[in-house]
Design an enzyme around this catalytic site. Structure first.
Site, PDB file in Angstrom:
ATOM      1  N   ASP A  97       0.849  -1.188   0.000  1.00  0.00           N
ATOM      2  CA  ASP A  97       0.000   0.000   0.000  1.00  0.00           C
ATOM      3  C   ASP A  97       0.893   1.249   0.000  1.00  0.00           C
ATOM      4  OD1 ASP A  97      -3.221   0.506   0.991  1.00  0.00           O
ATOM      5  OD2 ASP A  97      -1.821   2.194   1.135  1.00  0.00           O
ATOM      6  N   ASN A 153     -12.955  -3.445   2.126  1.00  0.00           N
ATOM      7  CA  ASN A 153     -13.932  -2.378   2.325  1.00  0.00           C
ATOM      8  C   ASN A 153     -14.847  -2.290   1.111  1.00  0.00           C
ATOM      9  OD1 ASN A 153     -12.689  -1.636   4.778  1.00  0.00           O
ATOM     10  ND2 ASN A 153     -11.154  -0.438   3.679  1.00  0.00           N
ATOM     11  N   GLY A 181     -15.834   2.496   3.593  1.00  0.00           N
ATOM     12  CA  GLY A 181     -14.585   3.246   3.464  1.00  0.00           C
ATOM     13  C   GLY A 181     -13.788   2.892   2.219  1.00  0.00           C
ATOM     14  N   GLN A 182     -14.468   2.368   1.198  1.00  0.00           N
ATOM     15  CA  GLN A 182     -13.754   1.992  -0.034  1.00  0.00           C
ATOM     16  C   GLN A 182     -13.417   3.249  -0.827  1.00  0.00           C
ATOM     17  OE1 GLN A 182     -15.956  -0.591  -2.687  1.00  0.00           O
ATOM     18  NE2 GLN A 182     -14.134  -1.095  -3.891  1.00  0.00           N
ATOM     19  N   SER A 183     -12.135   3.402  -1.175  1.00  0.00           N
ATOM     20  CA  SER A 183     -11.720   4.587  -1.944  1.00  0.00           C
ATOM     21  C   SER A 183     -11.235   4.230  -3.344  1.00  0.00           C
ATOM     22  CB  SER A 183     -10.625   5.356  -1.191  1.00  0.00           C
ATOM     23  OG  SER A 183      -9.478   4.559  -1.018  1.00  0.00           O
ATOM     24  N   HIS A 224     -10.189  -5.198  -3.500  1.00  0.00           N
ATOM     25  CA  HIS A 224      -8.856  -5.428  -2.920  1.00  0.00           C
ATOM     26  C   HIS A 224      -9.013  -5.909  -1.489  1.00  0.00           C
ATOM     27  CE1 HIS A 224     -10.017  -1.186  -2.624  1.00  0.00           C
ATOM     28  NE2 HIS A 224      -9.404  -1.151  -1.457  1.00  0.00           N
ATOM     29  N   HIS A 246      -7.031  -5.957   2.006  1.00  0.00           N
ATOM     30  CA  HIS A 246      -5.891  -5.420   2.750  1.00  0.00           C
ATOM     31  C   HIS A 246      -5.339  -6.537   3.630  1.00  0.00           C
ATOM     32  CE1 HIS A 246      -6.894  -1.003   2.226  1.00  0.00           C
ATOM     33  NE2 HIS A 246      -8.083  -1.523   2.009  1.00  0.00           N
TER      34      HIS A 246
HETATM   35  P1  5GP Z   1      -9.692   1.364   0.358  1.00  0.00           P
HETATM   36  O1  5GP Z   1      -9.761   2.691   1.042  1.00  0.00           O
HETATM   37  O2  5GP Z   1     -10.391   1.420  -0.989  1.00  0.00           O
HETATM   38  O3  5GP Z   1     -10.135   0.209   1.166  1.00  0.00           O
HETATM   39  O4  5GP Z   1      -8.150   1.095   0.083  1.00  0.00           O
HETATM   40  C1  5GP Z   1      -7.465   1.662  -0.973  1.00  0.00           C
HETATM   41  C2  5GP Z   1      -6.005   1.625  -0.615  1.00  0.00           C
HETATM   42  O5  5GP Z   1      -5.260   1.863  -1.799  1.00  0.00           O
HETATM   43  C3  5GP Z   1      -5.583   2.709   0.392  1.00  0.00           C
HETATM   44  O6  5GP Z   1      -5.043   2.071   1.541  1.00  0.00           O
HETATM   45  C4  5GP Z   1      -4.558   3.540  -0.371  1.00  0.00           C
HETATM   46  O7  5GP Z   1      -3.483   3.944   0.446  1.00  0.00           O
HETATM   47  C5  5GP Z   1      -4.120   2.592  -1.478  1.00  0.00           C
HETATM   48  N1  5GP Z   1      -3.722   3.250  -2.701  1.00  0.00           N
HETATM   49  C6  5GP Z   1      -4.385   4.230  -3.360  1.00  0.00           C
HETATM   50  N2  5GP Z   1      -3.741   4.559  -4.502  1.00  0.00           N
HETATM   51  C7  5GP Z   1      -2.650   3.746  -4.562  1.00  0.00           C
HETATM   52  C8  5GP Z   1      -1.588   3.603  -5.512  1.00  0.00           C
HETATM   53  O8  5GP Z   1      -1.529   4.286  -6.543  1.00  0.00           O
HETATM   54  N3  5GP Z   1      -0.639   2.679  -5.228  1.00  0.00           N
HETATM   55  C9  5GP Z   1      -0.683   1.898  -4.106  1.00  0.00           C
HETATM   56  N4  5GP Z   1       0.312   1.016  -3.926  1.00  0.00           N
HETATM   57  N5  5GP Z   1      -1.668   1.994  -3.199  1.00  0.00           N
HETATM   58  C10 5GP Z   1      -2.634   2.917  -3.417  1.00  0.00           C
END
Ligand code: 5GP
Ligand code: ZN
Length: 115
Positions: A30, A88, A94-96, A101, A103
């Site tokens: 990450d 997420n 909290g999915q961004s 994916h 974690h």
């Molecule tokens: P979410 O918030 O969707 O559960 O997790 C998305 C994750 O992707 C976050 O922890 C964020 O730090 C990671 N992330 C976002 N953009 C990138 C990227 O370009 N490269 C990597 N390695 N991680 C990313």
């Protein structure tokens, strides 16, 4: 999907610190780690979230993604102390990033319930 960050990491169009790859999943560190070990395990195929991995193929894919995450946890030395696998979904989850994916978080104590 050309506008999806994780699809572009999977295709190596964007750089990432990759820790493993199978025929249908890729694992990379990450960018903004929340723990000493913070790896994202994503399917090669674009699936938006766990709720979209439907049918026999989708269920099998989820199984392989989680099994791969567990293998990586072993390789990264996390079995003895334990670790957390999180996926997420949507706004409240909290999915961004809109590409499924998991974690893999380890190397410190986590609390329950999550914030
Ligand atoms: P979410 O918030 O969707 O559960 O997790 C998305 C994750 O992707 C976050 O922890 C964020 O730090 C990671 N992330 C976002 N953009 C990138 C990227 O370009 N490269 C990597 N390695 N991680 C990313
Ligand atoms: Zn994608």
């Amino acid at each position: 999907m050309s506008d999806c960050i994780f699809c572009r990491i999977v295709s190596r169009e964007l750089p990432a610190n990759e820790v493993g790859r199978t025929a249908d999943a890729v694992a990379f560190r990450d960018l903004d780690p929340k723990a000493p070990v913070h790896v994202l395990v994503v399917p090669v195929k674009h699936v938006s979230a766990v709720r979209d991995a439907t049918g026999t193929d989708g269920e099998a894919l989820l199984g392989r993604v989680f099994a791969f995450a567990a293998e990586l946890a072993t390789e990264l030395g996390l079995d003895a102390d334990g670790y957390r696998l999180v996926t997420n979904t949507g706004q409240h989850g909290g999915q961004s990033v809109d590409h499924l994916h998991v974690h893999l978080l380890g190397g410190r104590q986590f609390n329950w319930p999550p914030g």
